[in-house]
Enzyme design. Structure first.
Site, PDB file in Angstrom:
ATOM      1  CG  HIS A 108      -2.984   3.644   2.769  1.00 27.83           C
ATOM      2  ND1 HIS A 108      -3.360   3.613   1.151  1.00 27.83           N
ATOM      3  CD2 HIS A 108      -3.661   1.927   3.587  1.00 27.83           C
ATOM      4  CE1 HIS A 108      -3.898   1.519   1.055  1.00 27.83           C
ATOM      5  NE2 HIS A 108      -3.637   1.350   2.192  1.00 27.83           N
TER       6      HIS A 108
ATOM      7  CG  ASN B   3      -6.329  -1.041   1.837  1.00 28.28           C
ATOM      8  OD1 ASN B   3      -6.014  -0.105   0.901  1.00 28.28           O
ATOM      9  ND2 ASN B   3      -5.485  -1.891   2.533  1.00 28.28           N
TER      10      ASN B   3
ATOM     11  CB  CYS C  57      -1.233   0.504   0.626  1.00 29.77           C
ATOM     12  SG  CYS C  57      -1.733  -1.762   1.424  1.00 29.77           S
TER      13      CYS C  57
HETATM   14  N1  ACO Z   1     -18.100  -8.276  10.183  1.00 31.55           N
HETATM   15  C1  ACO Z   1     -18.573  -8.859  11.273  1.00 31.55           C
HETATM   16  N2  ACO Z   1     -18.233  -9.429  13.032  1.00 31.55           N
HETATM   17  C2  ACO Z   1     -16.762  -9.343  12.433  1.00 31.55           C
HETATM   18  C3  ACO Z   1     -16.219  -9.162  11.237  1.00 31.55           C
HETATM   19  C4  ACO Z   1     -16.711  -8.477  10.038  1.00 31.55           C
HETATM   20  N3  ACO Z   1     -16.787  -8.261   8.606  1.00 31.55           N
HETATM   21  N4  ACO Z   1     -14.261  -9.013  11.033  1.00 31.55           N
HETATM   22  C5  ACO Z   1     -14.481  -9.368  12.382  1.00 31.55           C
HETATM   23  N5  ACO Z   1     -15.890  -9.511  12.690  1.00 31.55           N
HETATM   24  C6  ACO Z   1     -15.662  -9.797  14.319  1.00 31.55           C
HETATM   25  C7  ACO Z   1     -14.522 -10.715  15.303  1.00 31.55           C
HETATM   26  O1  ACO Z   1     -14.893 -11.797  14.748  1.00 31.55           O
HETATM   27  C8  ACO Z   1     -14.054 -10.478  16.526  1.00 31.55           C
HETATM   28  O2  ACO Z   1     -15.293 -11.293  17.433  1.00 31.55           O
HETATM   29  P1  ACO Z   1     -15.387 -11.720  18.679  1.00 31.55           P
HETATM   30  O3  ACO Z   1     -14.891 -10.447  19.658  1.00 31.55           O
HETATM   31  O4  ACO Z   1     -16.522 -12.944  18.623  1.00 31.55           O
HETATM   32  O5  ACO Z   1     -14.048 -12.702  18.520  1.00 31.55           O
HETATM   33  C9  ACO Z   1     -15.017  -8.975  16.607  1.00 31.55           C
HETATM   34  O6  ACO Z   1     -15.572  -8.251  15.020  1.00 31.55           O
HETATM   35  C10 ACO Z   1     -13.755  -8.039  16.664  1.00 31.55           C
HETATM   36  O7  ACO Z   1     -12.802  -8.023  15.751  1.00 31.55           O
HETATM   37  P2  ACO Z   1     -11.171  -7.127  15.938  1.00 31.55           P
HETATM   38  O8  ACO Z   1     -10.735  -8.136  14.682  1.00 31.55           O
HETATM   39  O9  ACO Z   1     -10.792  -7.302  17.362  1.00 31.55           O
HETATM   40  O10 ACO Z   1     -11.633  -6.313  15.084  1.00 31.55           O
HETATM   41  P3  ACO Z   1     -10.906  -4.513  15.145  1.00 31.55           P
HETATM   42  O11 ACO Z   1     -11.482  -3.595  16.116  1.00 31.55           O
HETATM   43  O12 ACO Z   1      -9.599  -4.991  15.310  1.00 31.55           O
HETATM   44  O13 ACO Z   1     -11.155  -4.705  13.409  1.00 31.55           O
HETATM   45  C11 ACO Z   1     -10.104  -4.653  11.674  1.00 31.55           C
HETATM   46  C12 ACO Z   1     -10.918  -5.371  12.956  1.00 31.55           C
HETATM   47  C13 ACO Z   1     -11.072  -3.447  11.214  1.00 31.55           C
HETATM   48  C14 ACO Z   1      -9.568  -5.636  10.525  1.00 31.55           C
HETATM   49  C15 ACO Z   1      -9.222  -3.948  11.768  1.00 31.55           C
HETATM   50  O14 ACO Z   1      -8.225  -4.543  13.274  1.00 31.55           O
HETATM   51  C16 ACO Z   1      -8.398  -2.584  11.522  1.00 31.55           C
HETATM   52  O15 ACO Z   1      -8.620  -1.982   9.669  1.00 31.55           O
HETATM   53  N6  ACO Z   1      -7.180  -3.040  11.126  1.00 31.55           N
HETATM   54  C17 ACO Z   1      -6.235  -2.302   9.817  1.00 31.55           C
HETATM   55  C18 ACO Z   1      -6.342  -3.222   8.980  1.00 31.55           C
HETATM   56  C19 ACO Z   1      -5.812  -2.019   7.920  1.00 31.55           C
HETATM   57  O16 ACO Z   1      -5.752  -1.704   7.753  1.00 31.55           O
HETATM   58  N7  ACO Z   1      -5.257  -3.208   6.660  1.00 31.55           N
HETATM   59  C20 ACO Z   1      -4.380  -2.580   5.752  1.00 31.55           C
HETATM   60  C21 ACO Z   1      -3.632  -3.842   5.056  1.00 31.55           C
HETATM   61  S1  ACO Z   1      -2.227  -2.507   3.985  1.00 31.55           S
HETATM   62  C22 ACO Z   1      -1.472  -3.726   2.781  1.00 31.55           C
HETATM   63  O17 ACO Z   1      -0.777  -3.475   2.195  1.00 31.55           O
HETATM   64  C23 ACO Z   1      -2.413  -4.731   2.044  1.00 31.55           C
END
Ligand code: ACO
Length: 326
Positions: free
Chosen positions: A253, A283, A112
């Site tokens: 980003h 993204n 990214c």
């Molecule tokens: N829908 C419903 N529930 C979900 C979903 C979904 N799509 N995804 C996860 N959950 C659930 C999980 O299973 C978890 O349930 P549990 O509490 O029963 O275990 C709960 O929601 C909380 O999950 P978390 O992973 O703790 O949620 P978080 O608040 O951390 O959000 C997210 C997750 C959105 C992925 C966040 O961590 C994030 O955005 N991180 C950065 C990711 C990013 O920017 N990636 C870019 C990559 S860059 C590149 O080079 C490709």
């Protein structure tokens, strides 16, 4: 000698995947996705399309907007982590699509953050006299490497391409400062385990162990993204003797609205000074920053002579920031 920015372009697939569409394939909801990420919809390639098709579309628009002909371009750099093939490069396929020959064309991979890495490459090559007019493209198709059974990742990504025409100029130019960083020690928190030379697709007997899909520790990536983008932003501003007060727009980003809001808060930037389009596209990896710049320019949010800072982070891990005058 410096570089100046002539024009931008975008190439977005027409197919839209909404949160309601995702509700039908994984256990998720529009409410969860909106609250945790800010994403409402994303674009997806048609089956017949590949990264080079949208890259070419972005390239043509940027060249037209600059009032140039394809043959005026003497360097094509495509930043992508999802090329059509391991080789030839997407840049060479764009060159073929534009119908031009005897140019320099190659790909850069920094996930990214790729667009900022590509910008540094183009600046260096122009300064060395290797090119006068360059086309820098950020293009990715992460939906091709998405596990549609994994609700933790499949809601986050979309496909797209953006292009920037860059020309050599006398004087300091439009790139005021650039800062880049990487940390391979944390490479495991964001990876596509299978499909490369370590676990080639045709030879993987345990696809569950080495899937050709994005695997991510979301919470770790989130923390890293906020920290590194803030540090990088401040470093680049300091390098050119500017502060956030000098910026018309911060263009971060677009991975997650909560990451963008956390950065805006820490940098004490008001809502109108921070560009956001993550709700429309999710993204798009290396395409994100340049498509955001393209939209900021076309909507008049960034006008000629105004300063903006582009900041990004991605797999690698990699990050960077560039202070630019539009
Ligand atoms: N829908 C419903 N529930 C979900 C979903 C979904 N799509 N995804 C996860 N959950 C659930 C999980 O299973 C978890 O349930 P549990 O509490 O029963 O275990 C709960 O929601 C909380 O999950 P978390 O992973 O703790 O949620 P978080 O608040 O951390 O959000 C997210 C997750 C959105 C992925 C966040 O961590 C994030 O955005 N991180 C950065 C990711 C990013 O920017 N990636 C870019 C990559 S860059 C590149 O080079 C490709």
């Amino acid at each position: 000698m410096g570089i100046r920015f002539l024009s931008t372009g975008a190439g977005l697939p027409e197919k839209i995947i909404t949160n309601a569409d995702l509700e039908k394939i994984v256990d998720t909801s529009d409410e969860w996705i909106t609250e945790r990420t800010g994403i409402k919809e994303r674009r997806m390639l048609e089956e017949s399309e590949a990264t080079s098709d949208i890259a070419l579309r972005a390239a043509r628009q940027a060249i037209d907007t600059a009032g140039l002909q394809p043959d005026d371009i003497d360097l094509i750099v495509v930043t992508t982590c999802t090329p059509d093939h391991l080789f030839p490069s997407v840049a060479c396929l764009v060159q073929k699509g534009l119908g031009i020959s005897q140019k320099i064309a190659f790909d850069v991979s920094a996930a990214c953050s790729g667009f900022l890495y590509g910008l540094a490459c183009v600046e260096g090559m122009i300064e060395k006299g290797l090119a006068k007019t360059a086309l820098l493209i950020g293009a990715d198709a992460l939906t091709r490497f998405t596990d549609w059974k994994d609700r933790g990742t499949c809601v986050l990504f979309g496909d797209g391409a953006g292009a920037l025409v860059i020309q050599a100029c006398e004087g300091p130019g439009d790139l005021l400062a650039i800062h880049l960083g990487s940390d391979g020690d944390s490479s495991h928190i964001l990876t596509i385990p299978g499909g490369g030379s370590k676990h080639p697709l045709g030879q993987i007997d345990n696809v569950d162990k080495y899937p050709p899909f994005i695997k991510m520790d979301g919470k770790e990536v989130f923390k890293f993204a906020v920290l590194r983008m803030i540090e990088s932003s401040m470093t680049a501003l300091k390098k050119c003797g500017k502060t956030t007060d000098d910026l018309k727009l911060l263009i971060p980003h677009q991975a997650n609205l909560r990451i963008i809001d956390a950065i805006a808060k820490r940098l004490k930037l008001s809502h109108d000074k921070v560009f956001r389009n993550v709700h429309k596209y999710g993204n798009m990896s290396a395409a994100t920053t340049i498509i955001a710049l393209d939209e900021a320019v076309r909507s008049g949010q960034l006008q000629r002579g105004e300063l903006a800072e582009l900041i990004a982070f991605g797999a690698g891990l990699t990050w960077g920031a560039a202070v630019v005058r539009w």
